[in-house]
Design a protein around this motif. Structure first.
Motif, mmCIF file in Angstrom:
data_model
loop_
_atom_site.group_PDB
_atom_site.id
_atom_site.type_symbol
_atom_site.label_atom_id
_atom_site.label_comp_id
_atom_site.label_asym_id
_atom_site.label_seq_id
_atom_site.Cartn_x
_atom_site.Cartn_y
_atom_site.Cartn_z
ATOM 1 N N THR A 1 1.665 5.412 -0.496
ATOM 2 C CA THR A 1 1.130 6.757 -0.313
ATOM 3 C C THR A 1 2.162 7.737 -0.846
ATOM 4 O O THR A 1 3.354 7.606 -0.554
ATOM 5 N N GLU B 1 -2.100 6.102 -2.986
ATOM 6 C CA GLU B 1 -2.978 7.144 -2.441
ATOM 7 C C GLU B 1 -2.172 8.437 -2.386
ATOM 8 O O GLU B 1 -0.984 8.422 -2.079
ATOM 9 N N GLU C 1 3.314 1.926 3.195
ATOM 10 C CA GLU C 1 2.594 1.959 4.479
ATOM 11 C C GLU C 1 2.748 0.666 5.266
ATOM 12 O O GLU C 1 2.762 0.694 6.490
ATOM 13 N N GLU C 2 2.864 -0.445 4.594
ATOM 14 C CA GLU C 2 2.985 -1.721 5.301
ATOM 15 C C GLU C 2 4.392 -1.931 5.859
ATOM 16 O O GLU C 2 4.553 -2.430 6.955
ATOM 17 N N ARG D 1 0.864 -1.183 0.000
ATOM 18 C CA ARG D 1 0.000 0.000 0.000
ATOM 19 C C ARG D 1 0.897 1.228 0.000
ATOM 20 O O ARG D 1 1.611 1.480 0.974
#
Length: 77
Positions: A4, A30, A54-55, A2
């Motif tokens: 960003t 994102e 993010e992870e 994920r």
């Protein structure tokens, strides 16, 4: 994974980063605007644009190119 992308309004470097991510065929990400967020402004203000996994908690600061984006993504898999 994920991703960003932290960026700010009216940021030419952020526009360049978007083009680099497209050229690298980066996975979907994102967008988070740091403007008007004191915490994010403090953390990322001088560093934007920043691509964050993010992870894994890893971050790729500008400047980056398509090769470094691909390596960043591969290393998080």
């Amino acid at each position: 994974m994920r991703l960003t992308l932290f960026q700010r309004d009216e940021c030419p470097l952020c526009d360049q980063a978007l083009a680099v991510l497209a050229a690298a065929h980066a996975p979907e990400f994102e967008t988070v605007w740091i403007d008007d967020d004191g915490t994010r402004e403090h953390r990322y203000g001088a560093r934007v644009p920043v691509l964050r996994d993010e992870e894994g908690g890893r971050e790729l600061d500008w400047p980056f190119d398509p090769g470094s984006v691909r390596a960043f993504v591969r290393s998080g898999v």
